[in-house]
Design a protein around this motif. Structure first.
Motif, short mmCIF file in Angstrom:
data_model
loop_
_atom_site.label_atom_id
_atom_site.label_comp_id
_atom_site.label_asym_id
_atom_site.label_seq_id
_atom_site.Cartn_x
_atom_site.Cartn_y
_atom_site.Cartn_z
N GLY A 76 0.83 -1.21 0.00
CA GLY A 76 0.00 0.00 0.00
C GLY A 76 0.86 1.26 0.00
O GLY A 76 0.41 2.33 0.40
N GLY A 128 -0.32 4.57 -1.46
CA GLY A 128 -1.50 5.20 -0.85
C GLY A 128 -1.09 6.33 0.09
O GLY A 128 0.09 6.71 0.17
N ASP A 170 2.05 -2.23 -4.45
CA ASP A 170 0.73 -1.58 -4.45
C ASP A 170 -0.01 -1.90 -5.74
O ASP A 170 0.60 -1.99 -6.81
CB ASP A 170 0.92 -0.05 -4.31
CG ASP A 170 -0.35 0.65 -3.84
OD1 ASP A 170 -1.36 0.60 -4.56
OD2 ASP A 170 -0.33 1.25 -2.75
N LEU A 216 -6.50 3.01 -4.85
CA LEU A 216 -6.66 4.40 -4.43
C LEU A 216 -5.29 5.08 -4.32
O LEU A 216 -5.21 6.29 -4.15
CB LEU A 216 -7.39 4.50 -3.08
CG LEU A 216 -8.87 4.10 -3.09
CD1 LEU A 216 -9.48 4.25 -1.70
CD2 LEU A 216 -9.67 4.92 -4.09
N GLY A 217 -4.25 4.28 -4.41
CA GLY A 217 -2.90 4.84 -4.42
C GLY A 217 -2.66 5.50 -5.77
O GLY A 217 -3.37 5.23 -6.74
N ASN A 246 1.67 10.35 -5.51
CA ASN A 246 2.07 10.29 -4.10
C ASN A 246 3.54 9.92 -3.96
O ASN A 246 4.14 10.16 -2.91
CB ASN A 246 1.24 9.23 -3.36
CG ASN A 246 -0.19 9.68 -3.10
OD1 ASN A 246 -0.46 10.88 -3.04
ND2 ASN A 246 -1.10 8.73 -2.94
N ALA A 297 -1.63 -1.91 2.71
CA ALA A 297 -2.57 -2.16 1.62
C ALA A 297 -3.86 -2.75 2.18
O ALA A 297 -3.84 -3.62 3.04
CB ALA A 297 -1.96 -3.13 0.61
N SER A 327 -9.65 0.31 1.87
CA SER A 327 -9.67 1.30 2.96
C SER A 327 -10.98 2.08 3.00
O SER A 327 -11.19 2.91 3.87
CB SER A 327 -8.50 2.28 2.80
OG SER A 327 -8.63 3.02 1.60
N GLU A 353 -3.34 12.48 0.81
CA GLU A 353 -4.58 11.71 0.89
C GLU A 353 -5.53 12.10 -0.25
O GLU A 353 -6.63 11.56 -0.37
CB GLU A 353 -5.29 11.93 2.23
CG GLU A 353 -5.69 13.37 2.50
CD GLU A 353 -6.64 13.51 3.69
OE1 GLU A 353 -7.56 12.69 3.83
OE2 GLU A 353 -6.45 14.46 4.47
N LYS A 364 -7.58 9.65 -2.46
CA LYS A 364 -8.61 8.80 -1.85
C LYS A 364 -10.01 9.31 -2.21
O LYS A 364 -11.00 8.66 -1.89
CB LYS A 364 -8.44 8.77 -0.33
CG LYS A 364 -7.18 8.06 0.12
CD LYS A 364 -7.06 8.03 1.63
CE LYS A 364 -8.06 7.07 2.24
NZ LYS A 364 -7.91 6.95 3.69
#
Ligand SMILES: NC(=O)c1ccc[n+]([C@@H]2O[C@H](COP(=O)([O-])OP(=O)(O)OC[C@H]3O[C@@H](n4cnc5c(N)ncnc54)[C@H](O)[C@@H]3O)[C@@H](O)[C@H]2O)c1
Length: 321
Positions: free
Chosen positions: A17, A20, A43, A47-48, A52, A86, A89, A184, A187
């Motif tokens: 993860g 993310g 990952d 949503l990652g 990032n 991961a 979420s 974030e 997300k």
């Protein structure tokens, strides 16, 4: 900032993860603070997001933790530490089979990898394990999840502690409360209410709160979550810990704080809460994390929102406006 004197030079660290929100912050923190560490991010980029990981120089594997063939790629390494972030979420997903498959079944495989490598493992649990129990939330008490997500995280905690006992490996579960902070953004609708309210305030739309904004949550700034993860690397026993700020803040108060920090004069609109299940009040008892891990949160909501605000403005300018 270094949170621990632990020597991670030449250690190999897996972060599932890692693209993310929390995983990418962890990867970048370790890269900056322990430049000699070897980091592997695994990952599925659900949503990652690659954005990032801009600035991250370590290794990346695109793979699904729920696919044993993808996990075989990890055989090429020998991990000293594993951070398992991961997961599905999104707390609102109702497909129980899917949530349990990704969060619980795959975790069994991660635990087997931890054993094989002799890797100390820190994994993400959640305050969702408590459901709507009376705060303060204490590990081992009032664990009454109300959604599939919280149920899966509690199942992970139980599996981890059983596995640690039977196999003599050290596994630490961190029950994060409401985490907020940079990275974030991707997300989307599952990002923290602090980001979502901040972006609404900046766009001049009347921000929405569930009636009457009196709900209380324990908000925890990402830097404190990173601190907890790094300190957990020195844990001498397997256990599950709450990671929050240790205080509950009312939504109205958070909204007021955001408008003040972002210097916008705007009224909130109260709407009906569409969720049959909603945590109306959470507050982490963090005494065990303090005593055993030396965890000491540095950011209350004012300080956290103050640190985060310039980033929210940047996101608004670059991605929303
Ligand atoms: N952010 C919070 O407030 C919070 C609170 C409690 C617990 N948690 C837990 O912390 C962990 C990290 O959360 P986050 O906020 O960074 O969320 P996130 O969704 O940003 O990160 C999860 C990462 O896992 C990846 N992923 C999802 N399914 C995968 C799969 N099958 N295989 C491989 N990768 C997969 C996603 O692409 C994403 O990059 C999660 O386990 C989450 O449940 C987060």
């Amino acid at each position: 900032m270094k949170y621990s004197d632990i020597d991670l030079s030449h250690k190999t660290i897996l972060i599932t993860g890692g693209a993310g929100f929390i995983g990418s912050n962890l990867a970048l923190h370790i890269q900056d603070s322990y430049p000699e560490a070897r980091i592997v991010v695994f990952d599925a980029f659900v949503l990652g997001h690659f954005k990032n990981l801009r600035g991250y120089k370590g290794e990346i594997i695109s793979g699904d933790i729920a696919n044993p063939l993808d996990l075989e790629r990890l055989n090429d390494y020998r991990f000293d530490y594993i951070f398992h972030e991961a997961a599905v979420s999104d707390t609102t997903i109702t497909d129980q089979k899917y949530v349990v498959q990704v969060n619980v079944n795959a975790f069994y495989d991660i635990l087997k990898i931890a054993k094989k490598h002799g890797a100390k493992t820190i994994y993400a649990s959640s305050a969702g394990a408590y459901g709507n129990s009376e705060p303060p939330n204490i590990v081992g008490e009032g664990e009454n999840p109300e959604n599939a997500y919280g149920f899966s995280k509690l199942a992970m905690d139980r599996a981890a502690m059983r596995f640690a006992k039977e196999n003599g490996v050290t596994i630490v579960g961190l029950r994060y409360f409401n985490v907020y902070g940079p990275r974030e953004t991707y997300k989307g609708k599952t990002a923290s209410m602090i980001l979502q309210l901040g972006l609404q305030i900046l766009s001049g739309k009347r921000p929405r709160l569930f009636k009457w904004g009196e709900q209380k949550r324990d908000f925890v700034y990402i830097e404190d979550v990173i601190q907890a993860n790094i300190k957990a690397l020195s844990a001498t026993k397997s256990d599950v810990y709450n990671i929050g700020g240790g205080t509950a803040r009312e939504f109205n108060e958070i909204f007021g704080n955001l408008t003040k920090t972002l210097e916008k004069d705007i009224e909130v609109e109260y709407i009906d809460n569409p969720w049959g299940f909603y945590q109306n009040h959470t507050k982490a008892d963090i005494s065990a994390a303090k005593a055993d891990l030396g965890y000491a949160p540095r950011f209350d909501a004012e300080k956290g929102i103050g640190s985060y605000a310039p980033y929210i403005v940047r996101i608004y300018e670059s991605e929303i406006k």
